[in-house]
Design an enzyme around this catalytic site. Sequence first.
Site, PDB file in Angstrom:
ATOM      1  N   TYR A 136      32.904 -58.610  22.761  1.00 20.30           N
ATOM      2  CA  TYR A 136      31.647 -58.054  22.252  1.00 20.30           C
ATOM      3  C   TYR A 136      31.550 -57.902  20.736  1.00 20.30           C
ATOM      4  O   TYR A 136      30.465 -57.640  20.223  1.00 20.30           O
ATOM      5  CB  TYR A 136      31.360 -56.710  22.952  1.00 20.30           C
ATOM      6  CG  TYR A 136      31.047 -56.918  24.417  1.00 20.30           C
ATOM      7  CD1 TYR A 136      29.810 -57.406  24.800  1.00 20.30           C
ATOM      8  CD2 TYR A 136      31.994 -56.683  25.401  1.00 20.30           C
ATOM      9  CE1 TYR A 136      29.513 -57.635  26.133  1.00 20.30           C
ATOM     10  CE2 TYR A 136      31.718 -56.905  26.742  1.00 20.30           C
ATOM     11  CZ  TYR A 136      30.475 -57.380  27.100  1.00 20.30           C
ATOM     12  OH  TYR A 136      30.180 -57.614  28.415  1.00 20.30           O
ATOM     13  N   PHE A 425      30.656 -46.690  33.115  1.00 19.42           N
ATOM     14  CA  PHE A 425      29.389 -47.150  33.699  1.00 19.42           C
ATOM     15  C   PHE A 425      29.354 -48.657  33.717  1.00 19.42           C
ATOM     16  O   PHE A 425      30.228 -49.293  33.133  1.00 19.42           O
ATOM     17  CB  PHE A 425      28.182 -46.604  32.910  1.00 19.42           C
ATOM     18  CG  PHE A 425      28.217 -46.874  31.438  1.00 19.42           C
ATOM     19  CD1 PHE A 425      27.693 -48.043  30.906  1.00 19.42           C
ATOM     20  CD2 PHE A 425      28.798 -45.959  30.557  1.00 19.42           C
ATOM     21  CE1 PHE A 425      27.741 -48.289  29.540  1.00 19.42           C
ATOM     22  CE2 PHE A 425      28.831 -46.202  29.190  1.00 19.42           C
ATOM     23  CZ  PHE A 425      28.315 -47.363  28.669  1.00 19.42           C
TER      24      PHE A 425
END
Length: 425
Positions: A136, A425
């Site tokens: 990322y 999450f």
Amino acid sequence: MAVERHPSTSRTGDPGWEVRTATEAEIPDASRVFTTAINIPLEELLGVERDHPVNDPDRILVALDGDRVVGTANSHRFALSVPGGPRPAAGVTGVGVWPTHRRRGVLTALMRHQLADVRARGENLAILWASEGGIYGRHGYGRAAHQHTVAVRRAHAALRPDAPRDPGLTVELAAPADVLPELDRLHRAALTRRPGGFPREGHWWGVRLWMLSRPRPDTSDLRVALVRGPDGALLGSALHRVTTQDGEDGLPAGKVTVHEPIALTPAARTALYEYLFATDLTVETVVVGLPDDDPLPALLADPAQAVRRTTGALWLRLVDVPAALAERSYAHPVDTVIEVADRHAPWNAGRWHLKTDGADTRVEATDTAPDLTVDVAHLGAAHLGRGPLTTRVDAGTAVEHTPGAAARLDTALYTPRAPLCDTGF
Ligand SMILES: CC(=O)SCCNC(=O)CCNC(=O)[C@H](O)C(C)(C)COP(=O)(O)OP(=O)(O)OC[C@H]1O[C@@H](n2cnc3c(N)ncnc32)[C@H](O)[C@@H]1OP(=O)(O)O
């Protein structure tokens, strides 16, 4: 939502991919792509989604090869604690590319579309947990919060003699589901103390407890130790499980694994650890998910005997640089021009004049010569106060044009407590 085609930036140079919001009929395909890419059973994901629905279908993106879903990315809206209070942030998750289509620019197309989508929703920040550290950074995310696991052997578990002890405190043991409203209040109180977390609205407590309770061999159910004051008020908690093991000599040598220790007072922390470290039939306590500056090592009589490991990090991206810089508070006044490079969000690229007295902040586009040139990922890593830009300058990946500019900005961005995100999450 509009259909877009994105030029690939991947070396393989495939033509652009169509990316758009999933139709209802495509959502099962997106789930299949994600679970196949991440190597988990589809049934597991479907089970969690059924029991603890958290998805907003409007936020599930798909990348298409013809009419076939070959990539997907999802996000949730969270209220992330940043210096100055909670702010809307997109919690990016569910990212996967069909294995035969990897390294052809599908993720790049998804990330670009998602950034524009998140910006249009008025969320100036995006956060995520990365499956691998190499993915990322190129998309503008920086590591903004680290986590540590601290393992303490029973033989070295004594706390310092001056650890604060309050005989008026009591420790109780409960099943988390039985005390959820109290746990939630405690969790929300802890969120105001350091940046990086968010409250568990809706089904997020259910998702979290499901994650921590997954069946493991020879391991107990999930329990919570609660520390109460003389008036019954909840001052601390620690979720934990006990693993049964025998040592080589056949004697019990189990392990306590602790998650989310929360203590609102120093004495409550002492009470929690003295309880956990004394668990019968165990020889080790492993505390998972501690922030950089957690007080546990400072409480141990012999901290050098504790084994500390860095286990993960929350990645953060400034989706809208001027808006994200303007919506947080600062520890110190600063007046500086930052030149930002951003390959995937062109609206961020350029020079930004940041001027703040700490609380009142203005960020404006400028042509003035910059004091500092950084990649947007560096600003993401620094945003929660503990990702020094001086380190980037020393590494040569950021450039300081005005001597001391990075240190002055670091001082302004600093947060007295290190960030922590305690919800996967
Ligand atoms: C927030 C979350 O959901 S985390 C979960 C992420 N998902 C997974 O880990 C599941 C398994 N992996 C995958 O599905 C895919 O391989 C992904 C999503 C990681 C990458 O998707 P791809 O479509 O292959 O990425 P894409 O082709 O756009 O790659 C762009 C660039 O990133 C690089 N890259 C992609 N993945 C990785 C990686 N895991 N490590 C290092 N570099 C990577 C590529 O080499 C490429 O570089 P280049 O432009 O210099 O050629």
